[in-house]
Design a protein around this motif. Structure first.
Motif, short mmCIF file in Angstrom:
data_model
loop_
_atom_site.label_atom_id
_atom_site.label_comp_id
_atom_site.label_asym_id
_atom_site.label_seq_id
_atom_site.Cartn_x
_atom_site.Cartn_y
_atom_site.Cartn_z
N LEU A 1 33.04 1.65 -8.39
CA LEU A 1 33.97 1.55 -7.26
C LEU A 1 33.63 0.39 -6.33
O LEU A 1 34.52 -0.37 -5.93
CB LEU A 1 33.99 2.86 -6.49
N VAL A 2 32.37 0.20 -5.99
CA VAL A 2 32.02 -0.90 -5.07
C VAL A 2 31.98 -2.23 -5.81
O VAL A 2 32.21 -3.29 -5.22
CB VAL A 2 30.68 -0.64 -4.35
N ALA B 1 30.82 5.99 -2.30
CA ALA B 1 31.48 4.68 -2.40
C ALA B 1 32.54 4.51 -1.32
O ALA B 1 32.67 3.43 -0.72
CB ALA B 1 32.11 4.53 -3.78
N GLU C 1 29.34 5.92 -11.03
CA GLU C 1 30.58 6.03 -10.26
C GLU C 1 30.55 5.11 -9.05
O GLU C 1 31.53 4.41 -8.74
CB GLU C 1 30.78 7.47 -9.82
N LEU C 2 29.43 5.08 -8.34
CA LEU C 2 29.30 4.23 -7.16
C LEU C 2 29.46 2.75 -7.53
O LEU C 2 30.21 2.00 -6.90
CB LEU C 2 27.95 4.47 -6.50
N GLU C 3 28.75 2.33 -8.58
CA GLU C 3 28.80 0.93 -8.99
C GLU C 3 30.20 0.53 -9.43
O GLU C 3 30.66 -0.58 -9.14
CB GLU C 3 27.80 0.69 -10.11
#
Length: 344
Positions: free
Chosen positions: A85-86, A300, A81-83
């Motif tokens: 979005l960023v 994120a 999820e973090l990857e």
């Protein structure tokens, strides 16, 4: 071979400096020239070099992300999820694994502080003072951890946590309604903030409902720890096991199965995180869903807008599957008061 900015500049009939300013969106370049440079760059499939851009801007375009155990599938969903979005903002991620070692984590923090623009610490095992010191060097996002109430939170530190209260209250209540009165909790690492939160909720709810709680300390919250903790667990002393996470619960299931102890007929088992692929646990594991993906989204947001100092919490809920059932009757000789053990 990748297209260079010199080739873009030559094809557009401008200097390298003008091409660079146009690609960065600078107002110093007239619109017609900027449009021409952008068209040429697109035609040549030019991708800006993050390293070269960093030499101009003084930034790396990267964030540092440190896990206590990258093999835990809980962090896989968080990372995904973090990857996602960023990555949409052309930010790269440098990953480190502390292997549940606070000294290793501190070394990674110091190393990454000179290589990234922002730092994400997940389930950090560092002291509050060490985290505050890190935030003095660069913006820090603290995921699944909160500083103590007496600590002054630095301006470049964001905090978001998983609120285990609802999920663990529901787990104990579920077991109580099934007739369980003696619970064993397979605890998390001694320096885990979330382990302390879970232990506090369990102690409170068990006290309110009149359940005996035995806490078994483990050093590393993984399959091997659950396997070892239940290798000699006395099924005549407890009718249910709660685990710090699904990996520990999976080890507990394996140990009980190897000993011929029926789950849930003789002992019920509950995990935490809902991180296992369907079909991996047998029977299907009752667990507390703590949504690491939602935690990744909060992290994120903090990475992308550190100046807003976002905070937040992720709620938890109980998912009932096949590893819990009505409590088995204990031998009469075990019906005496237990003393709750503190984690080692």
């Amino acid at each position: 071979m990748a297209t260079t900015i010199r080739q873009v500049a030559d094809a557009a009939g401008v200097s390298i400096a003008t091409a660079s300013r146009a690609l960065s969106g600078s107002d110093a370049v007239v619109p017609a020239t900027r449009d021409r440079v952008l068209r040429v760059a697109a035609a040549l499939d030019y991708t800006p070099s993050r390293l070269a851009r960093g030499l101009v801007t003084g930034t790396t375009g990267n964030i540092g992300l440190i896990f206590p155990d990258i093999t835990n599938p809980f962090y896989t969903s968080f990372l995904a999820e973090l990857e996602s979005l960023v990555g949409a903002y052309d930010m790269g991620i440098v990953i480190g694994d502390s292997h549940e070692n606070p000294d290793r984590e501190l070394a990674l923090v110091r190393q990454m502080s000179t290589q990234v623009d922002r730092l994400v610490l997940t389930s950090s095992r560092l002291t509050d003072e060490q985290i505050v010191a890190a935030a003095g060097r660069l913006p820090v996002v603290l995921a699944n951890r909160r500083l103590g109430g007496d600590v002054v939170v630095p301006p470049r530190l964001s905090q978001m946590v998983i609120d285990v209260d609802a999920g663990f209250t529901a787990a104990v209540t579920h077991l109580h309604e099934l007739g369980h009165r003696r619970l064993t909790y397979l605890d998390g690492p001694a320096r885990s903030w979330s382990a302390r939160q879970k232990r506090t909720v369990l102690s409170r709810v068990c006290g309110e409902l009149g359940l005996a709680l035995t806490v078994v300390g483990i050093e590393r919250p993984d399959f091997a720890a659950g396997l070892a903790a239940c290798a000699d667990l006395d099924p005549d002393r407890a009718t249910a096991v709660l685990a710090f996470n699904d990996q520990v619960a999976l080890g507990a299931l394996a140990a009980l199965r190897a000993r011929g102890i029926d789950v849930p007929g003789r002992i019920s088992v509950i995990g935490c995180d809902d991180s296992l692929p369907d079909g991996l646990a047998w029977p299907a594991l009752t667990t507390v869903d703590s949504s690491s993906r939602a935690l990744g989204a909060l992290a994120a947001a903090a990475v992308l807008d550190p100046e807003s100092h976002p905070t937040g919490s992720v709620p938890t809920r109980l998912i009932v599957r096949r590893s819990t059932a009505v409590a088995a009757a204990l031998p009469h000789s075990t019906h005496r008061d237990d003393t709750t053990q503190e984690p080692s």
